[in-house]
Write a protein that holds these residues in place. Structure first.
Motif, short mmCIF file in Angstrom:
data_model
loop_
_atom_site.label_atom_id
_atom_site.label_comp_id
_atom_site.label_asym_id
_atom_site.label_seq_id
_atom_site.Cartn_x
_atom_site.Cartn_y
_atom_site.Cartn_z
N PHE A 176 31.04 -64.27 43.18
CA PHE A 176 31.11 -63.70 41.83
C PHE A 176 30.18 -62.52 41.58
O PHE A 176 30.31 -61.84 40.57
CB PHE A 176 30.80 -64.78 40.79
CG PHE A 176 31.61 -66.03 40.94
CD1 PHE A 176 32.99 -66.00 40.83
CD2 PHE A 176 31.00 -67.25 41.20
CE1 PHE A 176 33.74 -67.15 40.97
CE2 PHE A 176 31.74 -68.41 41.33
CZ PHE A 176 33.12 -68.37 41.22
N MET A 177 29.22 -62.25 42.48
CA MET A 177 28.16 -61.29 42.14
C MET A 177 28.71 -59.88 41.93
O MET A 177 28.28 -59.17 41.03
CB MET A 177 27.07 -61.31 43.21
CG MET A 177 27.53 -61.04 44.61
SD MET A 177 26.17 -61.23 45.81
CE MET A 177 27.04 -60.93 47.34
N HIS A 178 29.67 -59.47 42.75
CA HIS A 178 30.19 -58.11 42.60
C HIS A 178 31.07 -57.99 41.36
O HIS A 178 31.01 -56.99 40.63
CB HIS A 178 30.97 -57.70 43.85
CG HIS A 178 30.11 -57.52 45.06
ND1 HIS A 178 29.98 -58.49 46.02
CD2 HIS A 178 29.31 -56.49 45.44
CE1 HIS A 178 29.16 -58.05 46.96
NE2 HIS A 178 28.74 -56.85 46.64
N ALA A 179 31.88 -59.00 41.12
CA ALA A 179 32.73 -58.97 39.93
C ALA A 179 31.87 -58.97 38.67
O ALA A 179 32.17 -58.25 37.70
CB ALA A 179 33.67 -60.17 39.92
N ALA A 180 30.78 -59.75 38.67
CA ALA A 180 29.91 -59.78 37.50
C ALA A 180 29.29 -58.42 37.25
O ALA A 180 29.20 -57.96 36.10
CB ALA A 180 28.81 -60.83 37.70
N ALA A 181 28.87 -57.74 38.32
CA ALA A 181 28.30 -56.41 38.16
C ALA A 181 29.35 -55.40 37.71
O ALA A 181 29.10 -54.56 36.84
CB ALA A 181 27.66 -55.96 39.47
N LEU A 182 30.54 -55.48 38.29
CA LEU A 182 31.61 -54.55 37.92
C LEU A 182 32.00 -54.71 36.46
O LEU A 182 32.13 -53.72 35.72
CB LEU A 182 32.83 -54.80 38.82
CG LEU A 182 34.10 -54.02 38.44
CD1 LEU A 182 33.90 -52.53 38.63
CD2 LEU A 182 35.30 -54.52 39.26
N LEU A 190 21.06 -62.61 27.06
CA LEU A 190 21.58 -63.86 27.61
C LEU A 190 22.59 -63.60 28.72
O LEU A 190 22.65 -64.34 29.70
CB LEU A 190 22.22 -64.68 26.49
CG LEU A 190 21.22 -65.36 25.54
CD1 LEU A 190 21.93 -65.90 24.32
CD2 LEU A 190 20.47 -66.48 26.26
N LEU A 191 23.38 -62.54 28.57
CA LEU A 191 24.33 -62.18 29.64
C LEU A 191 23.58 -61.85 30.93
O LEU A 191 23.99 -62.28 32.02
CB LEU A 191 25.18 -61.00 29.19
CG LEU A 191 26.12 -60.40 30.25
CD1 LEU A 191 27.14 -61.43 30.72
CD2 LEU A 191 26.83 -59.17 29.70
N ALA A 192 22.48 -61.11 30.82
CA ALA A 192 21.68 -60.79 32.00
C ALA A 192 21.13 -62.07 32.63
O ALA A 192 21.14 -62.23 33.86
CB ALA A 192 20.54 -59.85 31.63
N PHE A 193 20.67 -63.00 31.79
CA PHE A 193 20.12 -64.26 32.31
C PHE A 193 21.19 -65.10 33.01
O PHE A 193 20.99 -65.57 34.13
CB PHE A 193 19.49 -65.05 31.16
CG PHE A 193 19.19 -66.49 31.50
CD1 PHE A 193 18.09 -66.80 32.28
CD2 PHE A 193 20.02 -67.51 31.07
CE1 PHE A 193 17.81 -68.12 32.62
CE2 PHE A 193 19.75 -68.83 31.40
CZ PHE A 193 18.64 -69.14 32.17
N VAL A 194 22.32 -65.29 32.33
CA VAL A 194 23.39 -66.11 32.91
C VAL A 194 23.93 -65.47 34.19
O VAL A 194 24.17 -66.16 35.19
CB VAL A 194 24.51 -66.31 31.87
CG1 VAL A 194 25.74 -66.93 32.52
CG2 VAL A 194 24.02 -67.19 30.72
N THR A 195 24.10 -64.15 34.18
CA THR A 195 24.58 -63.47 35.39
C THR A 195 23.60 -63.66 36.53
O THR A 195 23.99 -63.93 37.67
CB THR A 195 24.76 -61.97 35.09
OG1 THR A 195 25.72 -61.80 34.05
CG2 THR A 195 25.25 -61.24 36.33
N ASP A 196 22.30 -63.53 36.23
CA ASP A 196 21.28 -63.65 37.28
C ASP A 196 21.23 -65.06 37.84
O ASP A 196 21.13 -65.25 39.05
CB ASP A 196 19.92 -63.26 36.70
CG ASP A 196 18.82 -63.33 37.74
OD1 ASP A 196 18.81 -62.48 38.65
OD2 ASP A 196 17.97 -64.24 37.66
N ARG A 197 21.29 -66.08 36.97
CA ARG A 197 21.12 -67.45 37.43
C ARG A 197 22.39 -68.05 38.03
O ARG A 197 22.31 -69.02 38.79
CB ARG A 197 20.65 -68.34 36.27
CG ARG A 197 19.27 -68.00 35.71
CD ARG A 197 18.19 -68.04 36.80
NE ARG A 197 16.86 -67.97 36.22
CZ ARG A 197 16.20 -66.84 35.99
NH1 ARG A 197 16.75 -65.69 36.30
NH2 ARG A 197 15.00 -66.86 35.47
N LEU A 198 23.56 -67.49 37.69
CA LEU A 198 24.80 -68.05 38.19
C LEU A 198 25.51 -67.10 39.14
O LEU A 198 25.57 -67.34 40.34
CB LEU A 198 25.72 -68.43 37.02
CG LEU A 198 25.17 -69.47 36.04
CD1 LEU A 198 26.19 -69.77 34.95
CD2 LEU A 198 24.74 -70.75 36.74
#
Length: 697
Positions: A271-277, A256-264
């Motif tokens: 937010f994309m770099h912070a989410a990956a970090l 679910l974390l992968a899904f939410v990160t991908d869709r949001l």
């Protein structure tokens, strides 16, 4: 878009082609498992160590500049030139990354191309090539004080949302068509409201009845394959639901974390770099927020101002907490483990913790109860207290819901005994037996008749004064006429005196019964851990999930697997043109090839620059070196009677003229010899056309 989702749009042999390209063989990746290995931290770490210096530099530039957002080839070449990486070399390295499936490409019908990194790949490649240079606080979980109370993780919230839809006697007709009360009740099982998703309101479909939290929940269920669309309605996928409920809790949350990160987050440059970090951090450990700030300011300044907003979103999903350390500094920690550990690699749930029986038909339900049992308890009882130890209560009304979905008193007692590891108390068993004799034994018909299952029940309700005053004429032993206007009040009074009526109307009963999918009637073989194969996330419901959440939309583009790099170059990752002993023969053979002439024309440079070594004017020498740097070509020069093949990287002005800096190609790239030659130190030269440039657009 996640790697496994993208592979579904590619030919069956795509994973094998990627796995065969450098750097995957050096990392131990294989054809069958490539999709998972390409997002696995260990495999990617080994692959990163096998990258050439130039390929790694190109990938770092893509990650820091574009993250997981699509970019055009020309944008990347311009950014590479500004960063000191010659555009031609950058284009060559981009082809190598495409050949390895690290960068994917789509194309519109008229030829425009976009490149992107899958969001789950971005996290692991950043961890490998741009690792977090900070460590957690010593002292573990006790090194800081959390600022948020316990919040159920999103997986638990999603399970309760789906249970609410199921036990209300219907499967939603389609997203956007759930009745208002049902939608509100289902959304209430989520611990976060619309305000948590306000930074992403543009991502959600407008015009529907559902608020963004419910849209996100439905999209997640479709993505996981728990729901699917059939005849215009959403339908349960019982096998997938059973497998998901049986899954290890950590794996459920990571999916679910992968899904939410991908869709949001992956759709948003804030937010994309912070989410990956953050996904590279260890679960359960406190990390100083100031050091995360410093890392982002150093590598991705634009993301430093917004990353705390993403942390608040993760906290609303029950995945993260903020806290205060002993020195007063702000810290953060994962409540879940964002990375798979060896203990959970099997994907199945650990031993189940038991429920506890409480007075008054109440249950204390731990979070690590087997979710297949929890799913059935959601139908049998109502939640009265959230928290790590959830309070649930059985009642006559909840028992009616149980029997309406085809369950029996014996099954209820068996469920409770299995969940607790011991038989239920005598008082609770007597209540269930009493409900069996009365609850759900009467119902309303469309003709406005109140129908009882037998005369005894009819006599009992007729003897209740509060009920009798709402009843009309008694017809026979089991029937009462009722006023349509009094049905709601009559239902309430029947429930109050302990004989709640069935929901719905008789002619609709068969449509509403058994809409709550059972996960406990599978055979023992079906329930064995080895046979429970969770539905691959992003399967048939993936496109429907994308429709619920707008974001990075690549569905209008066709996949592009046309790699502009020779097979040898893609596999070797050598980062250079052929050595002089081979390149002369290669180019001589290629002169007769029409494809080579097309490639020469594609450069826009004079063809005689590529034909043979020849004497050129000093000003032409300078221009040839300059253009070679732009297109990533090597140059062959004759110096003191000997030929040298050099890949120029920079042209410098000197007091007496200019200088070419680069590296010689007659040696392995890891042993490359750097050269710096004055522009007047040779007179004869030729450009060497890289093979891969022939397909550039």
């Amino acid at each position: 878009m996640l790697i496994r989702e993208w592979l579904r749009r590619l030919p069956p042999d795509a994973a094998g082609r990627f796995a065969a390209a450098s750097p995957w063989p050096a990392a131990g990746a294989d054809r069958d498992g490539w999709a998972a290995q390409a997002a696995d931290p260990g495999t990617v770490s080994r692959a990163a160590a096998a990258l050439s210096m130039e390929t790694a530099a190109a990938l770092r530039l893509i990650m820091t500049r574009y993250g997981s957002l699509p970019f055009e080839p020309e944008q990347f070449e311009a950014a590479a030139s500004a960063a000191g990486l010659p555009a031609g070399i950058a284009a060559r390295e981009l082809e190598r990354l495409r050949a390895a499936g690290i960068v994917f490409t789509v194309r519109k019908i008229w030829g425009d191309r976009l490149h992107f990194i899958a969001s789950d790949a971005l996290a692991v490649w950043m961890a490998a090539l741009l690792p977090a240079e900070f460590r957690p606080l010593p002292g573990g979980r006790r090194s800081a004080r959390p600022l948020q109370d316990y919040t159920e993780p999103f997986g638990m919230q999603l399970m309760q949302l789906l249970a609410e839809l199921g036990k209300r006697g219907l499967v939603p007709p389609k997203p956007g068509g759930i009745p208002g009360r049902t939608a509100a009740a289902a959304a209430a099982r989520l611990s976060f409201g619309p305000e948590a998703l306000r930074p992403f309101e543009a991502r959600f479909a407008s015009g529907g009845k559902e608020e963004p939290p419910l849209q996100l929940g439905l999209a997640a269920a479709l993505h996981l394959g728990l729901l699917d669309e059939s005849d215009g309605r959403l339908a349960w996928r019982r096998e997938a639901l059973t497998a998901w409920l049986a899954m290890d809790a950590g794996r459920r949350e990571r999916e679910l974390l992968a899904f939410v990160t991908d869709r949001l987050a992956a759709c948003d440059e804030r937010f994309m770099h912070a989410a990956a970090l953050l996904r590279s951090l260890e679960g359960g450990a406190w990390y100083p927020a100031g050091e995360i700030d410093a890392w982002l300011k150093r590598h991705v300044p634009a993301g430093a101002a917004h990353w705390r907003v993403w942390v608040e979103v993760l906290a609303a999903f029950g995945w993260m907490q903020t806290g205060i350390a002993a020195d007063g500094d702000t810290v953060i920690r994962w409540v879940i483990d964002p990375q798979e550990s060896p203990e959970t690699a099997g994907g199945m749930t650990a031993a189940s913790a038991p429920i506890r029986f409480m007075p008054g038909a109440e249950l204390a339900v731990p979070p690590d109860l087997d979710w297949r049992l929890r799913w059935e308890l959601e139908l049998l009882a109502d939640r009265v207290q959230p928290g790590p130890m959830t309070g649930m209560r059985l009642s006559a009304a909840s028992y009616v819901r149980w029997v309406e979905n085809g369950r029996t008193a014996e099954e209820a007692l068996q469920l409770l005994e299995e969940a607790a590891g011991s038989p239920p108390p005598d008082e609770l068993e007597r209540s269930i037996r009493d409900w069996e004799a009365s609850a759900g034994r009467i119902g309303f018909q469309e003709a406005l008749l109140l129908v009882c299952d037998d005369k005894r029940i009819a006599d009992r309700i007729a003897a209740e004064p509060s009920v009798a005053e709402q009843l009309g004429e008694r017809i026979g032993d089991r029937h009462f006429l009722v006023d349509r206007r009094h049905i709601a009040e009559l239902r309430r009074r029947l429930a109050k005196v302990g004989v709640p009526a069935r929901s719905g109307l008789p002619e609709a009963d068969e449509q509403v019964r058994r809409t709550y999918p059972s996960v406990r009637d599978a055979s023992e073989a079906d329930r064995a851990p080895d046979s429970l194969k969770p539905e691959q996330p992003g399967g048939s419901g993936m496109e429907k999930a994308v429709r619920l959440l707008t974001g990075v939309q690549l569905t209008r583009y066709a996949p592009d697997l046309d790699i502009r790099l020779s097979a040898a170059g893609a596999a070797s990752g050598a980062g250079r043109t052929q050595a002089s002993s081979d390149s002369g023969r290669m180019h001589a053979d290629a002169c007769a090839n029409n494809g080579r002439m097309q490639a020469v024309r594609a450069t826009g440079l004079p063809a005689h620059w590529f034909n043979a070594v020849r004497r050129v004017h000093p000003s032409t020498r300078r221009e040839m070196v300059k253009r070679a740097i732009e297109i990533g070509a090597a140059v062959r020069i004759v110096r003191e009677g000997a030929e040298m093949d050099i890949l120029p990287e920079r042209l410098e002005e000197t007091d007496g003229g200019w200088r070419m800096l680069g590296r010689a190609l007659d040696c392995p790239p890891d042993q490359s010899v750097r050269v710096a030659l004055d522009g007047d130190s040779w007179s004869d030269m030729q450009l060497l056309l890289p093979e891969w440039i022939g397909g550039r657009k």
